[in-house]
Design a protein around this motif. Structure first.
Motif, PDB file in Angstrom:
ATOM      1  N   GLU A 134       1.824  11.769  -7.991  1.00 23.13           N
ATOM      2  CA  GLU A 134       1.046  12.462  -9.354  1.00 23.13           C
ATOM      3  C   GLU A 134      -0.639  12.421  -8.786  1.00 23.13           C
ATOM      4  OE1 GLU A 134       1.417   8.401 -11.519  1.00 23.13           O
ATOM      5  OE2 GLU A 134       3.120   8.059 -11.364  1.00 23.13           O
ATOM      6  N   LYS A 135      -1.200  13.049  -7.608  1.00 22.54           N
ATOM      7  CA  LYS A 135      -2.314  13.231  -7.327  1.00 22.54           C
ATOM      8  C   LYS A 135      -3.730  11.776  -8.307  1.00 22.54           C
ATOM      9  CE  LYS A 135      -1.371  17.341  -4.998  1.00 22.54           C
ATOM     10  NZ  LYS A 135      -1.189  16.999  -3.548  1.00 22.54           N
ATOM     11  N   ILE A 136      -3.719  10.667  -8.037  1.00 21.13           N
ATOM     12  CA  ILE A 136      -3.998  10.029  -8.339  1.00 21.13           C
ATOM     13  C   ILE A 136      -4.146   8.482  -8.077  1.00 21.13           C
ATOM     14  CG2 ILE A 136      -4.521  10.927 -10.917  1.00 21.13           C
ATOM     15  CD1 ILE A 136      -1.815   8.642 -12.113  1.00 21.13           C
ATOM     16  N   PHE A 137      -5.436   8.093  -7.972  1.00 15.64           N
ATOM     17  CA  PHE A 137      -5.170   6.466  -8.080  1.00 15.64           C
ATOM     18  C   PHE A 137      -6.243   5.464  -8.591  1.00 15.64           C
ATOM     19  CE2 PHE A 137      -8.284   8.961  -5.487  1.00 15.64           C
ATOM     20  CZ  PHE A 137      -9.667   7.643  -4.804  1.00 15.64           C
ATOM     21  N   GLU A 138      -6.091   4.238  -8.416  1.00 18.98           N
ATOM     22  CA  GLU A 138      -7.205   3.295  -8.957  1.00 18.98           C
ATOM     23  C   GLU A 138      -7.598   2.776  -7.727  1.00 18.98           C
ATOM     24  OE1 GLU A 138      -4.931   0.845 -11.953  1.00 18.98           O
ATOM     25  OE2 GLU A 138      -4.480   3.093 -13.021  1.00 18.98           O
ATOM     26  N   PRO A 139      -8.923   3.198  -8.197  1.00 18.89           N
ATOM     27  CA  PRO A 139      -9.419   1.481  -7.177  1.00 18.89           C
ATOM     28  C   PRO A 139      -9.478   0.234  -7.649  1.00 18.89           C
ATOM     29  CG  PRO A 139     -11.743   4.143  -8.225  1.00 18.89           C
ATOM     30  CD  PRO A 139      -9.772   3.319  -8.909  1.00 18.89           C
TER      31      PRO A 139
ATOM     32  N   LEU B   9       0.818  -1.285   0.437  1.00 15.76           N
ATOM     33  CA  LEU B   9       0.058   0.104  -0.088  1.00 15.76           C
ATOM     34  C   LEU B   9       0.611   1.099   0.091  1.00 15.76           C
ATOM     35  CD1 LEU B   9      -2.746  -0.219   2.243  1.00 15.76           C
ATOM     36  CD2 LEU B   9      -3.114   0.044  -0.355  1.00 15.76           C
ATOM     37  N   GLN B  10       2.569   1.408   0.657  1.00 20.26           N
ATOM     38  CA  GLN B  10       2.802   2.281   0.361  1.00 20.26           C
ATOM     39  C   GLN B  10       3.177   2.685  -1.229  1.00 20.26           C
ATOM     40  OE1 GLN B  10       6.535   1.753   2.893  1.00 20.26           O
ATOM     41  NE2 GLN B  10       5.255   1.031   4.542  1.00 20.26           N
ATOM     42  N   ALA B  11       3.400   2.232  -1.549  1.00 24.08           N
ATOM     43  CA  ALA B  11       3.857   2.056  -3.322  1.00 24.08           C
ATOM     44  C   ALA B  11       2.166   3.446  -3.546  1.00 24.08           C
ATOM     45  CB  ALA B  11       3.811   0.972  -4.071  1.00 24.08           C
ATOM     46  N   LYS B  12       1.488   2.472  -3.184  1.00 24.06           N
ATOM     47  CA  LYS B  12       0.016   3.207  -4.288  1.00 24.06           C
ATOM     48  C   LYS B  12       0.179   4.079  -3.403  1.00 24.06           C
ATOM     49  CE  LYS B  12      -4.756   1.768  -5.625  1.00 24.06           C
ATOM     50  NZ  LYS B  12      -5.185   0.197  -5.598  1.00 24.06           N
ATOM     51  N   LEU B  13      -0.288   4.869  -2.068  1.00 19.13           N
ATOM     52  CA  LEU B  13       0.312   6.331  -0.846  1.00 19.13           C
ATOM     53  C   LEU B  13       0.900   6.915  -2.324  1.00 19.13           C
ATOM     54  CD1 LEU B  13      -0.684   7.580   0.334  1.00 19.13           C
ATOM     55  CD2 LEU B  13       0.645   6.534   2.269  1.00 19.13           C
TER      56      LEU B  13
END
Lengths: 446, 150
Positions: A257-262, A247-251
């Motif tokens: 980049e101010k983006i995430f993927e559900p 999760l650290q990588a996703k955070l």
């Protein structure tokens, strides 16, 4: 009531001319009299109040619990000066002091109750102005460390920088995070708190980033994550040191980049969220051990604020004690005026490993046992009392010590707590560096 | 001057919440609590097109304001119906995406029946009849007069 007279002046005229609010109720709690001051303080005209249930008019913090009128009618004894607050229909909160007494007819039969109340807004305003130098949002303190924080937080709040809050459990990291949110430009948007240690790794990802329908067996419809809920506002990631590496990588991607993927999603979602994180661990050490990503640490650690432990700011204990007593008086409707000198002494000697939360819980416990007036040692939990070994280190309890030995031991313990840093130990013990050196040298010579 | 926060025109109906949307009643002892701050629990109800069905409840005792907000969020509450509520608390709830209908009194059954028939106005507490008294954020006592004087 208007028919009754004192000399030539009707009671209603007398009661309408006084500054205190007065109302009476019958045995069904319906209001039967409502004077002019009551109209002014509550913001409700008598014409609308009369005949209505007192709880629907008075909206006090006691109405759903230990109602002053109810307890005085049950015990046939008056109640004096309970500090509570009422809510006016315009949504403003008014602190008042309430007294109540049973109403009896000429034959001594109970026919209802009378309640008088005084607007204490001016008193509270005065007290708040006096204390404003020692408070920031819900944080309280006048120690040097807290004054420094109170100076920093409003400036940090105005920026968009990520903030890392460090401090032991119970030092008020979440309060500091809320203060940063409430004082910043995102104040009107949501503040979302997530405890990264409270959820299993598998759930944390869907909790933070949400999921799309069909992402896994039970995902029947889209579920927004905490980042989605915090859009435009602030997300507070508590216990960030416990976040799993995946999760650290996703955070990190959210931060960079101010983006995430559900989960199960294909299109990236823009995240307009300020991130405030907190930890009671040493993140740098976790980085060295390879348990926390260094790049994420640098991204989170743009501004680092440290919340001092309560034992490092003992001078705040009287102020915090008074603060919690006021809070619990309002919540419980009790009239506790403070703590005895003996209790304050116990608090000042106790180490409070649980910090401010422990002090608050201790006072909440005392409120259960203390009926009113001052809190005495017998109202405190057993572990705070001197017979218990929790307050002082074992080394100081096991044998009789001279004053020099006590001082030496206190310095040794402080040095231990501050990793050998002498200035930090001096600050905690409130002694000069010369005094510290003299005490250590004296012991060496002995 | 902002429009009044409490007004019969802005009272909610089942249509506002929609089918399947969750309505919470802040309760204490079998009826709506006099204050949101002192409510002991919330009861969750859902409008199914013809009536209300209870979807469970959650205890609020011992929780501070932010703990209560968290409960409402976790229970995915769309509309909260409660007794007296301060303007600041209302702002915080609304900032968290929760619609609020405060200053309502009555038992749960009465409130739900009134909501179903769009008659919530009949349950407003005294003094909350929607004549522009309710204040929004930033206004203080007397600010209305001050603005008028300016």
């Amino acid at each position: 009531m208007a028919a009754s007279r004192t000399g030539h002046i009707p009671f209603k005229t007398v009661l309408d001319s006084i500054a205190d609010g007065v109302f009476t109720v019958d045995l069904d709690w319906n209001i039967t009299f409502f004077n002019r001051a009551a109209e002014k303080i509550t913001g409700i005209p008598a014409s609308e109040a009369l005949g209505r249930q007192c709880r629907d008019v008075f909206h006090s913090s006691l109405c759903d619990g230990s109602c002053a009128l109810k307890s005085c009618l049950a015990e046939h004894a008056p109640v004096h000066h309970r500090s509570v607050y009422i809510l006016r229909p315009d949504g403003s909160q008014v602190p008042i002091s309430v007294s109540a007494a049973p109403l009896k007819d000429s034959q001594g039969r109970l026919v209802g109750g009378v309640e008088t109340f005084r607007d204490e807004s001016a008193l509270h305003l005065m007290r708040r102005e006096l204390e404003s130098a020692y408070t920031l949002e819900d944080m309280v303190g006048k120690s040097q460390a807290m004054r420094r924080l109170f100076g920093l937080i409003p400036q940090v709040a105005e920026s968009e920088a990520s903030v890392l809050l460090e401090g032991e459990s119970g030092t008020g990291k979440e309060l500091a995070a809320r203060a940063l949110h409430n004082l910043g430009p995102r104040r009107k948007k949501p503040f979302i708190a997530v405890n990264c240690a409270a959820l299993p790794d598998t759930l944390l990802e869907s909790e933070l980033f949400g999921y799309k329908a069909g992402a896994f067996t039970d995902a029947r419809r889209d579920k927004p994550g905490r980042f989605d809920q915090a859009q435009g506002g602030t997300i507070f990631l508590d216990e960030i040191g416990d976040m799993p590496q995946t999760l650290q990588a996703k955070l990190l991607r959210v931060l960079q980049e101010k983006i995430f993927e559900p989960l199960g999603g294909v299109a990236p979602v823009h995240a307009d969220v300020r991130i405030i994180s907190a930890t009671n661990q040493n993140l740098e050490k976790l980085v060295q051990e390879g348990r926390f990503r260094q790049d994420l640490f640098f991204r989170l650690n743009v501004v680092r604020l440290r919340l001092p432990a309560l034992r490092e700011r003992r001078e705040d204990i009287p102020l915090l004690t008074a603060h919690f007593i006021r809070k619990f008086n309002l919540l419980t409707g009790k009239d506790i005026t403070g703590v005895t000198d003996e209790v304050l002494g116990l608090f000042l000697r106790h180490l409070f490993p649980g910090n401010i939360r422990e002090l608050e819980n201790t006072l909440e416990y005392a409120f259960i046992l203390c009926p009113g007036g001052l809190i005495h040692p017998e109202h405190l939990p057993e572990y705070i009392l001197p017979s218990s070994s929790h307050g002082l280190p074992d080394s100081m309890l096991s044998k009789a010590l001279t004053m020099d030995e006590v001082k030496y031991q206190a310095i040794q313990d402080a040095l231990l707590r501050h990793d050998g840093k002498k200035m930090a130990a001096c600050r905690e013990l409130n002694i000069s560096k010369d005094t510290l050196r003299r005490i250590l040298n004296r012991k060496k010579k002995a | 001057m902002q429009p009044p926060a409490i007004n019969t025109a802005c009272l909610f109906t089942p249509d506002h919440t929609g089918h399947g949307e969750r309505v919470a009643l802040a309760c204490c002892g079998g009826r709506l609590a006099a204050l949101w701050d002192t409510a002991e629990c919330i009861e969750i109800h859902v409008w199914n097109g013809s009536g209300w069905s209870c979807q469970g409840s959650s205890i609020l005792t011992g929780l501070g304001l932010h703990g209560r907000v968290d409960v409402l969020r976790k229970m995915r509450v769309r509309l909260l119906i409660c007794g007296a509520m301060s303007g600041c608390v209302r702002n915080i709830l609304e900032a968290n995406g929760i619609m609020v209908q405060p200053w309502i009194t009555g038992s749960q059954d009465v409130v739900l029946a009134a909501l179903g028939k769009n008659r919530l106005a009949s349950l407003l507490m005294p003094g909350c009849g929607g004549r522009g008294r309710c204040r929004r954020e930033g206004q203080t006592r007397g600010s209305k007069n001050q603005k008028m004087r300016r």
